[in-house]
Design a protein around this motif. Structure first.
Motif, PDB file in Angstrom:
ATOM      1  N   MET A 108     -26.268  16.781  17.123  1.00  0.00           N
ATOM      2  CA  MET A 108     -25.917  16.117  15.861  1.00  0.00           C
ATOM      3  C   MET A 108     -26.952  16.448  14.773  1.00  0.00           C
ATOM      4  O   MET A 108     -26.596  16.789  13.634  1.00  0.00           O
ATOM      5  CB  MET A 108     -25.863  14.604  16.079  1.00  0.00           C
ATOM      6  CG  MET A 108     -25.488  13.802  14.857  1.00  0.00           C
ATOM      7  SD  MET A 108     -25.796  12.046  15.103  1.00  0.00           S
ATOM      8  CE  MET A 108     -27.548  11.961  14.775  1.00  0.00           C
ATOM      9  N   LEU A 135     -20.934  11.831  15.684  1.00  0.00           N
ATOM     10  CA  LEU A 135     -21.051  11.844  17.145  1.00  0.00           C
ATOM     11  C   LEU A 135     -19.945  10.946  17.681  1.00  0.00           C
ATOM     12  O   LEU A 135     -19.947   9.749  17.428  1.00  0.00           O
ATOM     13  CB  LEU A 135     -22.435  11.332  17.565  1.00  0.00           C
ATOM     14  CG  LEU A 135     -22.765  11.503  19.041  1.00  0.00           C
ATOM     15  CD1 LEU A 135     -24.211  11.920  19.214  1.00  0.00           C
ATOM     16  CD2 LEU A 135     -22.516  10.249  19.832  1.00  0.00           C
ATOM     17  N   ASP A 149      -8.546  10.820  18.647  1.00  0.00           N
ATOM     18  CA  ASP A 149      -8.334   9.761  17.652  1.00  0.00           C
ATOM     19  C   ASP A 149      -8.649  10.282  16.247  1.00  0.00           C
ATOM     20  O   ASP A 149      -7.922   9.996  15.292  1.00  0.00           O
ATOM     21  CB  ASP A 149      -9.215   8.561  17.994  1.00  0.00           C
ATOM     22  CG  ASP A 149      -9.065   7.449  16.979  1.00  0.00           C
ATOM     23  OD1 ASP A 149      -7.989   6.833  16.957  1.00  0.00           O
ATOM     24  OD2 ASP A 149     -10.010   7.222  16.194  1.00  0.00           O
ATOM     25  N   HIS A 153      -6.011  10.414  13.097  1.00  0.00           N
ATOM     26  CA  HIS A 153      -6.141   9.528  11.938  1.00  0.00           C
ATOM     27  C   HIS A 153      -6.781  10.154  10.701  1.00  0.00           C
ATOM     28  O   HIS A 153      -6.462   9.773   9.585  1.00  0.00           O
ATOM     29  CB  HIS A 153      -6.909   8.264  12.333  1.00  0.00           C
ATOM     30  CG  HIS A 153      -6.130   7.411  13.278  1.00  0.00           C
ATOM     31  ND1 HIS A 153      -6.391   7.380  14.633  1.00  0.00           N
ATOM     32  CD2 HIS A 153      -5.062   6.612  13.077  1.00  0.00           C
ATOM     33  CE1 HIS A 153      -5.523   6.574  15.220  1.00  0.00           C
ATOM     34  NE2 HIS A 153      -4.714   6.098  14.302  1.00  0.00           N
TER      35      HIS A 153
ATOM     36  N   ASN B  61     -25.524   6.770  14.654  1.00  0.00           N
ATOM     37  CA  ASN B  61     -24.466   7.491  13.934  1.00  0.00           C
ATOM     38  C   ASN B  61     -23.085   6.982  14.364  1.00  0.00           C
ATOM     39  O   ASN B  61     -22.219   6.706  13.535  1.00  0.00           O
ATOM     40  CB  ASN B  61     -24.611   8.994  14.224  1.00  0.00           C
ATOM     41  CG  ASN B  61     -23.521   9.829  13.573  1.00  0.00           C
ATOM     42  OD1 ASN B  61     -22.390   9.827  14.015  1.00  0.00           O
ATOM     43  ND2 ASN B  61     -23.874  10.554  12.523  1.00  0.00           N
ATOM     44  N   LEU B  62     -22.917   6.827  15.681  1.00  0.00           N
ATOM     45  CA  LEU B  62     -21.634   6.363  16.241  1.00  0.00           C
ATOM     46  C   LEU B  62     -21.284   4.977  15.704  1.00  0.00           C
ATOM     47  O   LEU B  62     -20.165   4.744  15.225  1.00  0.00           O
ATOM     48  CB  LEU B  62     -21.752   6.336  17.769  1.00  0.00           C
ATOM     49  CG  LEU B  62     -20.489   6.064  18.569  1.00  0.00           C
ATOM     50  CD1 LEU B  62     -19.582   7.271  18.513  1.00  0.00           C
ATOM     51  CD2 LEU B  62     -20.834   5.767  20.022  1.00  0.00           C
ATOM     52  N   ILE B  65     -20.497   5.117  11.873  1.00  0.00           N
ATOM     53  CA  ILE B  65     -19.183   5.687  11.537  1.00  0.00           C
ATOM     54  C   ILE B  65     -18.066   4.672  11.807  1.00  0.00           C
ATOM     55  O   ILE B  65     -17.151   4.506  10.998  1.00  0.00           O
ATOM     56  CB  ILE B  65     -18.962   6.998  12.320  1.00  0.00           C
ATOM     57  CG1 ILE B  65     -19.740   8.106  11.616  1.00  0.00           C
ATOM     58  CG2 ILE B  65     -17.492   7.373  12.407  1.00  0.00           C
ATOM     59  CD1 ILE B  65     -20.063   9.262  12.468  1.00  0.00           C
ATOM     60  N   ARG B  68     -18.050   1.966   9.231  1.00  0.00           N
ATOM     61  CA  ARG B  68     -17.406   2.444   7.997  1.00  0.00           C
ATOM     62  C   ARG B  68     -15.885   2.399   8.134  1.00  0.00           C
ATOM     63  O   ARG B  68     -15.177   2.051   7.209  1.00  0.00           O
ATOM     64  CB  ARG B  68     -17.880   3.876   7.701  1.00  0.00           C
ATOM     65  CG  ARG B  68     -17.385   4.406   6.368  1.00  0.00           C
ATOM     66  CD  ARG B  68     -17.989   5.740   6.017  1.00  0.00           C
ATOM     67  NE  ARG B  68     -17.767   6.764   7.026  1.00  0.00           N
ATOM     68  CZ  ARG B  68     -17.882   8.064   6.820  1.00  0.00           C
ATOM     69  NH1 ARG B  68     -18.236   8.507   5.632  1.00  0.00           N
ATOM     70  NH2 ARG B  68     -17.683   8.933   7.771  1.00  0.00           N
ATOM     71  N   ARG B  69     -15.406   2.760   9.337  1.00  0.00           N
ATOM     72  CA  ARG B  69     -13.955   2.750   9.552  1.00  0.00           C
ATOM     73  C   ARG B  69     -13.400   1.324   9.504  1.00  0.00           C
ATOM     74  O   ARG B  69     -12.287   1.103   9.022  1.00  0.00           O
ATOM     75  CB  ARG B  69     -13.634   3.405  10.895  1.00  0.00           C
ATOM     76  CG  ARG B  69     -13.808   4.908  10.834  1.00  0.00           C
ATOM     77  CD  ARG B  69     -13.690   5.547  12.185  1.00  0.00           C
ATOM     78  NE  ARG B  69     -12.368   5.361  12.751  1.00  0.00           N
ATOM     79  CZ  ARG B  69     -11.877   6.102  13.727  1.00  0.00           C
ATOM     80  NH1 ARG B  69     -12.595   7.076  14.229  1.00  0.00           N
ATOM     81  NH2 ARG B  69     -10.690   5.883  14.207  1.00  0.00           N
ATOM     82  N   GLU B  74      -9.434   1.399   8.759  1.00  0.00           N
ATOM     83  CA  GLU B  74      -8.835   2.525   9.492  1.00  0.00           C
ATOM     84  C   GLU B  74      -9.122   2.361  10.995  1.00  0.00           C
ATOM     85  O   GLU B  74     -10.274   2.261  11.398  1.00  0.00           O
ATOM     86  CB  GLU B  74      -9.479   3.814   8.960  1.00  0.00           C
ATOM     87  CG  GLU B  74      -9.005   5.095   9.580  1.00  0.00           C
ATOM     88  CD  GLU B  74      -9.922   6.246   9.191  1.00  0.00           C
ATOM     89  OE1 GLU B  74      -9.930   7.242   9.905  1.00  0.00           O
ATOM     90  OE2 GLU B  74     -10.651   6.135   8.179  1.00  0.00           O
ATOM     91  N   SER B  75      -8.098   2.305  11.816  1.00  0.00           N
ATOM     92  CA  SER B  75      -8.237   2.098  13.274  1.00  0.00           C
ATOM     93  C   SER B  75      -9.208   0.958  13.574  1.00  0.00           C
ATOM     94  O   SER B  75     -10.141   1.110  14.356  1.00  0.00           O
ATOM     95  CB  SER B  75      -8.752   3.367  13.955  1.00  0.00           C
ATOM     96  OG  SER B  75      -7.863   4.402  13.845  1.00  0.00           O
ATOM     97  N   TYR B  78      -9.640  -0.286  17.413  1.00  0.00           N
ATOM     98  CA  TYR B  78     -10.373   0.678  18.243  1.00  0.00           C
ATOM     99  C   TYR B  78     -11.867   0.630  17.922  1.00  0.00           C
ATOM    100  O   TYR B  78     -12.702   0.589  18.824  1.00  0.00           O
ATOM    101  CB  TYR B  78      -9.783   2.077  17.981  1.00  0.00           C
ATOM    102  CG  TYR B  78     -10.523   3.221  18.622  1.00  0.00           C
ATOM    103  CD1 TYR B  78     -10.589   3.352  19.999  1.00  0.00           C
ATOM    104  CD2 TYR B  78     -11.132   4.200  17.836  1.00  0.00           C
ATOM    105  CE1 TYR B  78     -11.258   4.407  20.582  1.00  0.00           C
ATOM    106  CE2 TYR B  78     -11.803   5.262  18.406  1.00  0.00           C
ATOM    107  CZ  TYR B  78     -11.863   5.356  19.780  1.00  0.00           C
ATOM    108  OH  TYR B  78     -12.539   6.406  20.345  1.00  0.00           O
TER     109      TYR B  78
END
Lengths: 250, 223
Positions: A108, A135, A149, A153, B61-62, B65, B68-69, B74-75, B78
């Motif tokens: 990353m 990531l 996914d 999307h 980071n995961l 992100i 933010r979703r 958005e989703s 999940y």
């Protein structure tokens, strides 16, 4: 014992002949025009990806695989990053950065640095968004689930997957097919190539994944590297054939 | 500026050559070999530590992100499950470490090495989920193969389909093993040859690609 020694000498000769051939070809390429390289459709498609992203307003998706840069997959991951490196300058110019996905923390950071460099060169770091590198999971199948996914999307304009993959790559390209994406895939792993073959539109097989800098940027040193590889491969193949024929009679 | 550009490259070249030289078949009892092996050990340990730190950044980071979703709607489900699951697992792991420290009277660094909780989390949750996804692969590949045969009528696709049929029909559960055995042998020998060719090409490609990095011709780590 003698055969073992001969094999070791042959290995040393091969390893040494590669840098020498690279040096020779690099010098000759400098003097003459670059050689004619065989067409690889994957690289022809890759050249237009940033442009297509601008036209459609959707980013391209680039996956550099599930490998990291500390381990066996280092060079294949770097090969995937070289594609990001080739597309990043155009992305920085146009502001249509691709989304790069990874499955390893160190990969990353590598991808973020690769994507950031053209912005830094232009003095436009404000235009760079580190979140363009995502990531999605830290295990191959977790990553595959995240990438599926993402493709479903985020609606990217295309799906580029070049790097270290296992069989899980089949699930990702299948999602790409469902979304109707143009797909470029490349791997050095036979299992992933088998699952990628039916679904990917353009496939880079084996050492072709290392050819991105030569094809996309026409970098002289890399073209010389490809020529040297071809020469050494030809010599090795000839040695293997001669060796096999000798064994038939000895 | 020059230092900023040259330092990482110089460091890469120096460390790469040190590691490479440490693999040379030196006399294992010689002081030079012992020093090189020690240096290699230390450098590899540094790399592992850096990779572990990068893992923490990756985790951040995961989470970032998916946060933010959730904000962008958005989703959402999940992403909520993912963040919840990650933080819940992290919390359980911290609680496990604290309990190990209290029960066994060991310091934090020792307690962190206790794999008990992580092994259970992997065996009970992650491994079955990954296996479930992996099982789908066979069906996905079959569907992809049939679809590709309809769309792409290339020599490659015909070979792919013929090979798939021979492999399926020569499984031990199918009573055609004796009849199709010779065909399977032909397929196996072609596959073995192709795999060796692939391995040879990849080895040469890796070698040449790596050589350019360790002599500083390519700089993936710097401008």
């Amino acid at each position: 014992m003698i055969i073992q020694l001969l094999l070791q000498i042959a290995l040393v000769v091969i390893v040494l002949s590669l840098p020498i051939a690279m040096l020779v070809f690099s010098t000759s390429t400098r003097r003459a025009r670059g050689p004619q390289m065989r067409s690889l459709s994957a690289f022809d498609v890759l050249r237009g990806q940033v442009g297509r992203g601008i036209e459609t307003g959707r980013p391209a998706h680039i996956s550099i695989g599930v490998g990291g840069i500390v381990g066996d997959d280092t060079l294949v991951t770097l090969a995937g990053a070289s594609i990001v490196d080739s597309l990043a300058p155009e992305a920085a110019e146009t502001g249509a950065a691709p989304t790069v996905t990874v499955a390893d923390g160190a990969a990353m950071i590598l991808a973020q640095d690769t994507l950031r460099r053209p912005y830094a060169r232009r003095g436009d770091l404000a235009g760079y968004d580190p979140r363009d590198v995502q990531l999605l999971g830290m295990q191959p199948f977790q990553y595959a689930a995240g990438a599926m996914d993402f493709l479903a999307h985020a609606q990217p304009v295309s799906n580029v997957m070049v790097g270290a993959f296992g069989p899980e790559a089949g699930l990702i390209v299948e999602e790409g097919v469902r979304q109707g994406l143009t797909q470029v895939a490349g791997s050095t792993d036979a299992r992933s190539l088998a699952v990628l073959f039916p679904s990917a539109n353009h496939l880079l097989v084996g050492e072709e994944v290392f050819a991105a800098p030569a094809y996309l940027d026409r970098r002289r040193g890399h073209i010389a590297r490809l020529q040297a590889q071809d020469l050494v491969r030809f010599i090795m193949a000839a040695v293997i054939v001669i060796w096999s024929i000798l064994f038939l009679f000895v | 500026m020059l230092f900023k550009r040259a330092f990482p490259v110089a460091l890469t070249i120096a460390f790469a050559w040190l590691i490479l030289i440490s693999y040379l078949p030196l006399d294992p009892d010689s002081p030079a070999a012992a020093t090189l092996l020690n240096v290699r050990g230390v450098l590899v340990e540094w790399a592992v530590n850096l990779a572990a730190f990068a893992l923490v950044l990756g985790f951040g980071n995961l989470i970032g992100i998916h946060a933010r979703r959730i904000r962008s709607g958005e989703s959402v489900l999940y992403s909520v499950v993912l963040i919840g699951g990650a933080l819940f697992t992290l919390g359980l792991w911290i609680a496990h470490i604290l309990s190990v420290m209290a029960e066994q009277q060991v310091p934090l660094t020792v307690a962190m090495l206790d794999p008990g909780f992580l092994v259970r989390a992997f065996d009970w949750v992650i491994a079955p989920l990954q296996s479930g996804l992996g099982i789908l692969l066979a069906f996905v590949l079959a569907v992809a193969g049939f679809r590709a045969l309809q769309v792409r009528r290339s020599v490659g696709m015909v070979l792919f389909t013929a090979t798939a049929i021979v492999v399926v029909l020569t499984q031990p559960v199918v009573p055609l093993l004796d009849v199709l055995g010779p065909f399977r042998a032909v397929v196996d020998s072609i596959t073995t040859g192709s795999l060796r060719g692939l391995a040879l090409g990849v080895a040469l490609g890796s070698l040449a690609f790596g050589l350019r990095i360790i002599v500083g011709a390519d700089k993936p780590q710097s401008d």
